[in-house]
Write a protein that holds these residues in place. Structure first.
Motif, PDB file in Angstrom:
ATOM      1  N   THR A  52     -19.542-118.578-106.637  1.00 42.33           N
ATOM      2  CA  THR A  52     -19.192-118.098-107.974  1.00 42.33           C
ATOM      3  C   THR A  52     -18.094-117.053-107.840  1.00 42.33           C
ATOM      4  O   THR A  52     -18.315-115.850-107.994  1.00 42.33           O
ATOM      5  CB  THR A  52     -20.429-117.506-108.677  1.00 42.33           C
ATOM      6  N   ILE A  53     -16.921-117.517-107.519  1.00 41.82           N
ATOM      7  CA  ILE A  53     -15.771-116.649-107.294  1.00 41.82           C
ATOM      8  C   ILE A  53     -14.885-116.731-108.534  1.00 41.82           C
ATOM      9  O   ILE A  53     -14.185-117.714-108.745  1.00 41.82           O
ATOM     10  CB  ILE A  53     -14.996-117.091-106.027  1.00 41.82           C
ATOM     11  N   LEU A  54     -14.958-115.705-109.365  1.00 47.26           N
ATOM     12  CA  LEU A  54     -14.257-115.691-110.648  1.00 47.26           C
ATOM     13  C   LEU A  54     -13.234-114.565-110.689  1.00 47.26           C
ATOM     14  O   LEU A  54     -13.455-113.488-110.108  1.00 47.26           O
ATOM     15  CB  LEU A  54     -15.259-115.499-111.795  1.00 47.26           C
ATOM     16  N   PRO A  55     -12.107-114.774-111.376  1.00 44.08           N
ATOM     17  CA  PRO A  55     -11.065-113.736-111.440  1.00 44.08           C
ATOM     18  C   PRO A  55     -11.588-112.392-111.940  1.00 44.08           C
ATOM     19  O   PRO A  55     -11.165-111.336-111.450  1.00 44.08           O
ATOM     20  CB  PRO A  55     -10.039-114.332-112.415  1.00 44.08           C
ATOM     21  N   GLU A  56     -12.511-112.419-112.903  1.00 42.55           N
ATOM     22  CA  GLU A  56     -13.004-111.162-113.468  1.00 42.55           C
ATOM     23  C   GLU A  56     -13.896-110.381-112.510  1.00 42.55           C
ATOM     24  O   GLU A  56     -14.185-109.198-112.750  1.00 42.55           O
ATOM     25  CB  GLU A  56     -13.767-111.427-114.768  1.00 42.55           C
ATOM     26  N   ASN A  57     -14.340-111.033-111.425  1.00 45.28           N
ATOM     27  CA  ASN A  57     -15.202-110.356-110.462  1.00 45.28           C
ATOM     28  C   ASN A  57     -14.447-109.782-109.267  1.00 45.28           C
ATOM     29  O   ASN A  57     -15.060-109.185-108.382  1.00 45.28           O
ATOM     30  CB  ASN A  57     -16.273-111.330-109.949  1.00 45.28           C
ATOM     31  N   ILE A  58     -13.142-109.979-109.245  1.00 47.24           N
ATOM     32  CA  ILE A  58     -12.342-109.526-108.107  1.00 47.24           C
ATOM     33  C   ILE A  58     -11.192-108.663-108.606  1.00 47.24           C
ATOM     34  O   ILE A  58     -10.429-109.075-109.486  1.00 47.24           O
ATOM     35  CB  ILE A  58     -11.792-110.730-107.308  1.00 47.24           C
ATOM     36  N   PRO A  95      -7.502-106.696-108.254  1.00 47.66           N
ATOM     37  CA  PRO A  95      -6.244-107.088-107.605  1.00 47.66           C
ATOM     38  C   PRO A  95      -6.195-106.686-106.135  1.00 47.66           C
ATOM     39  O   PRO A  95      -5.656-107.418-105.302  1.00 47.66           O
ATOM     40  CB  PRO A  95      -5.185-106.353-108.430  1.00 47.66           C
ATOM     41  N   GLU A  96      -6.770-105.520-105.831  1.00 46.78           N
ATOM     42  CA  GLU A  96      -6.766-105.058-104.448  1.00 46.78           C
ATOM     43  C   GLU A  96      -7.642-105.953-103.569  1.00 46.78           C
ATOM     44  O   GLU A  96      -7.278-106.276-102.421  1.00 46.78           O
ATOM     45  CB  GLU A  96      -7.271-103.613-104.375  1.00 46.78           C
ATOM     46  N   GLN A  97      -8.809-106.347-104.099  1.00 48.50           N
ATOM     47  CA  GLN A  97      -9.686-107.230-103.340  1.00 48.50           C
ATOM     48  C   GLN A  97      -9.041-108.597-103.129  1.00 48.50           C
ATOM     49  O   GLN A  97      -9.115-109.162-102.045  1.00 48.50           O
ATOM     50  CB  GLN A  97     -11.023-107.391-104.071  1.00 48.50           C
ATOM     51  N   ARG A  98      -8.401-109.087-104.174  1.00 51.10           N
ATOM     52  CA  ARG A  98      -7.741-110.382-104.043  1.00 51.10           C
ATOM     53  C   ARG A  98      -6.650-110.322-102.980  1.00 51.10           C
ATOM     54  O   ARG A  98      -6.523-111.229-102.153  1.00 51.10           O
ATOM     55  CB  ARG A  98      -7.154-110.819-105.380  1.00 51.10           C
ATOM     56  N   ALA A  99      -5.863-109.255-103.009  1.00 49.83           N
ATOM     57  CA  ALA A  99      -4.788-109.106-102.027  1.00 49.83           C
ATOM     58  C   ALA A  99      -5.351-109.050-100.602  1.00 49.83           C
ATOM     59  O   ALA A  99      -4.775-109.615 -99.668  1.00 49.83           O
ATOM     60  CB  ALA A  99      -3.969-107.859-102.328  1.00 49.83           C
ATOM     61  N   ALA A 100      -6.499-108.371-100.446  1.00 49.08           N
ATOM     62  CA  ALA A 100      -7.103-108.264 -99.119  1.00 49.08           C
ATOM     63  C   ALA A 100      -7.567-109.628 -98.612  1.00 49.08           C
ATOM     64  O   ALA A 100      -7.351-109.980 -97.442  1.00 49.08           O
ATOM     65  CB  ALA A 100      -8.275-107.287 -99.162  1.00 49.08           C
ATOM     66  N   TYR A 101      -8.196-110.406 -99.483  1.00 50.43           N
ATOM     67  CA  TYR A 101      -8.646-111.736 -99.080  1.00 50.43           C
ATOM     68  C   TYR A 101      -7.472-112.653 -98.769  1.00 50.43           C
ATOM     69  O   TYR A 101      -7.486-113.410 -97.788  1.00 50.43           O
ATOM     70  CB  TYR A 101      -9.518-112.360-100.168  1.00 50.43           C
TER      71      TYR A 101
END
Length: 364
Positions: free
Chosen positions: A44-50, A52-58
């Motif tokens: 359950t990987i949703l944009p609202e749960n991440i 911008p910093e977390q997304r960049a890290a992944y």
């Protein structure tokens, strides 16, 4: 439930016969010399749960792993070495549920599983329940090459590791506060592993090298709060990992019990072999156009993942084919993933539908 294999073959042949039975004449010549795909978990990987910093890290972590595998393949290295090179940085990165950053068992331990398979000869190695090996994927490969067995567990696997010169890694290396909090939250609120794990952070890689050889590998910490020596699909050859030069290489991530029941990784490869056999019957002997298309391979993978969904399971797979295709199929909202090839393809993605060639049928 439909007969699984009949539906898989039908899915592949639907795109192949009668008018599109053969690939274009230029397809084989334009096939990538090498290709690689990686994953770092699906769920359950949703944009609202991440953030911008977390997304960049992944995305940075996925690209680091992809670059490591690409380098091996671009320099003429083997698919086996590329798979290991891609998985090691993900095992070392606490963002993923493998190696450092693995989830905790009910007893508060980090127990690690991994498997690897060589498509050239279908040699394979796997380990489960190891606690002191920094990179379980390397130990799985040692089982493949330096033992008479395929699958080792627990203390026996660690004894074998010691005999092979692996250093003992202390428990502190694997433990992270965030994973410990997930276990405590699970116990305090009487939650299931699915409630605290919004994603299945298993990591994996599949590759095709310049010699036309395939390989696959998978590594995981399992599910939060797992008990009684639970083993998921990641170390199970045929469920979480499979490679065969005649058909494909697959690595899976998800709710392991369902992937074991379906035999996901081998089922996909068997489906592709059956499709190729049927296609060969339609072609003249030696016809170079009798090549399974990327779309047909996608359909075969999706058919198997639909079987998982029908049983109630979540997750996804990455797939590499002898034709150079790299494919994702998942029935969750997202999957940490990436792929690259010798023709310049390079992409990483997290959410469903973010790049071409991705099939997603979210349940959430």
């Amino acid at each position: 439930m439909k007969n699984a294999m009949l539906s898989i073959v039908a899915a592949g042949l639907a795109l192949l016969v009668p008018t599109t039975a053969f690939a274009d004449d230029h397809m084989e010549a334009d096939a990538p010399k090498w290709s690689i795909a990686i994953h770092g978990g699906a769920g359950t990987i949703l944009p609202e749960n991440i953030t911008p910093e977390q997304r960049a890290a992944y995305e940075a972590a996925l690209q680091e792993a992809l670059d490591a595998g690409k380098k091996v393949l671009a320099n003429g290295g083997s698919a086996m070495d590329a798979v290991k090179a891609a998985i090691i940085p993900m095992e070392d990165n606490p963002l993923f549920n493998a190696g450092r950053g693995a989830v905790f068992t009910w007893e508060g331990k980090n127990e690690l599983d991994a498997s690897i398979m060589d498509g050239r000869d279908r040699s394979a190695g796997a380990v489960t329940g190891v606690k002191t090996v920094r990179n379980p994927i390397l130990l799985a490969d040692k089982v493949r090459t330096d033992s008479p067995h395929v699958f080792l567990m627990g203390e026996g696997a660690e004894e074998f590791a010691g005999r092979q010169g692996f250093e003992v890694t202390p428990p502190e290396w694997f433990a992270t506060e965030g994973r410990r909090e997930s276990l405590e939250r699970m116990k305090a609120r009487e939650l299931s592993a699915l409630d605290v794990d919004l994603k299945f952070g298993t990591v994996g890689a599949v590759a095709l090298d310049q010699n036309g050889d395939l390989a696959a590998g998978t590594s995981t910490g399992g599910m939060t709060g797992k008990r009684w020596g639970r083993i998921g699909d990641a170390p199970v050859i045929g469920a979480g990992t499979y490679a065969d030069n005649r058909s494909c290489a697959v690595s899976a991530t998800g709710w392991g019990e369902y992937f074991i029941r379906v035999g996901v990784a081998q089922e996909i490869c068997t489906g592709l072999r059956a499709t190729q056999t049927a296609l060969d019957l339609l072609a003249n002997p030696g016809d170079p156009r009798a090549i399974i298309s990327e779309a047909a391979s996608q359909r075969v993978a999706d058919a198997v993942m639909e079987e998982v969904k029908e049983l109630g399971g979540d997750g996804g797979i990455i797939l590499a084919t002898p034709q150079g295709h790299t494919i994702f199929s998942f029935n969750t909202a997202g999957m940490y993933r990436g792929r690259a090839n010798s023709e310049g393809l390079n992409e990483v993605a997290i959410f469903g539908g973010e790049e071409a060639g991705t099939s997603a049928t979210p349940d959430h």
